[in-house]
Design a protein around this motif. Structure first.
Motif, PDB file in Angstrom:
ATOM      1  N   LEU A  96      10.656   5.151  15.256  1.00  0.00           N
ATOM      2  CA  LEU A  96       9.358   5.393  14.609  1.00  0.00           C
ATOM      3  C   LEU A  96       8.814   4.106  13.996  1.00  0.00           C
ATOM      4  CD1 LEU A  96      10.135   8.819  12.909  1.00  0.00           C
ATOM      5  CD2 LEU A  96       8.622   8.436  14.881  1.00  0.00           C
TER       6      LEU A  96
ATOM      7  N   TYR B  61       2.357   6.155  16.192  1.00  0.00           N
ATOM      8  CA  TYR B  61       2.566   7.347  15.374  1.00  0.00           C
ATOM      9  C   TYR B  61       1.594   7.407  14.196  1.00  0.00           C
ATOM     10  CZ  TYR B  61       6.428   8.739  18.239  1.00  0.00           C
ATOM     11  OH  TYR B  61       7.175   9.153  19.313  1.00  0.00           O
TER      12      TYR B  61
ATOM     13  N   LEU C  60       4.880  17.381  17.833  1.00  0.00           N
ATOM     14  CA  LEU C  60       6.017  16.727  17.197  1.00  0.00           C
ATOM     15  C   LEU C  60       6.948  17.786  16.599  1.00  0.00           C
ATOM     16  CD1 LEU C  60       7.410  14.105  16.296  1.00  0.00           C
ATOM     17  CD2 LEU C  60       5.918  14.108  14.282  1.00  0.00           C
TER      18      LEU C  60
END
Length: 188
Positions: free
Chosen positions: A92, A99, A115
């Motif tokens: 991430l 994101y 998600l």
């Protein structure tokens, strides 16, 4: 896949993501995507039926990579593995631009739902229902863990990652231990 095709698709997807930092998805046109990607409209339409197809491709690609990063070389029967969670947060962190855009762009409300679906499936497939969890309703437990995990990841990303990936994993595991979701021996 032909490298030219890969290069074109990457340029097109990168262009979409960059444009999403500047304006709402609904206002982005195929012409703008093509111009920024330095391809013609026909090339965009050769790869994607429309901008929604392109967006779905971007989302699916990144979510598949997220899942792979979580389980890469890991025993998938041990969801709470610190190494697995750390790889997820590091992924991430490395893909923060994507994101952050997905979670901050108000015209893409389905991203969080997708998600969450990925988290639910992953946790459902890997959570240990023995020990502390043996008396729990699996469906309730899976939804609790997924909601907490996705919510924490979303907070971390939308707040510009104020803590390191390792600190986030340590805090997450401490929280789970406090509510006795996982036995402490699983963290090693």
């Amino acid at each position: 896949m032909d490298r030219r095709i890969e290069k074109s698709k990457k340029a097109i997807t990168d262009a979409l993501i960059k444009l999403m930092t500047e304006k709402d998805f609904e206002k982005i046109t195929i012409n703008e995507i093509a111009d920024l990607a330095n391809v013609n409209r026909g090339t965009v339409y050769f790869h994607f039926s429309d901008k929604y197809d392109l967006l779905n491709y971007c989302i699916e690609t990144h979510l598949n990579e997220l899942v792979l990063s979580c389980h890469l070389g890991e025993d998938i029967d041990n969801f709470s593995s610190k190494h697995s969670l750390l790889r997820t947060f590091e992924y991430l962190e490395q893909n923060a631009f994507f994101y952050s855009n997905m979670l901050n762009n108000k015209s893409i409300p389905t991203f969080r739902d997708r998600l969450m679906s990925v988290a639910l499936k992953s946790i459902d497939d890997t959570i240990d229902m023995t020990g502390n969890n043996s008396t729990m309703n699996k469906e309730v437990l899976v939804h609790f863990v997924a909601s907490a995990s996705v919510g924490l990841m979303e907070w971390w990303i939308t707040n510009s990652m104020p803590y390191s990936a390792e600190e986030m994993v340590n805090q997450m595991l401490l929280l789970f231990e406090r509510v006795q979701i996982f036995e402490s021996s699983q963290y090693k």
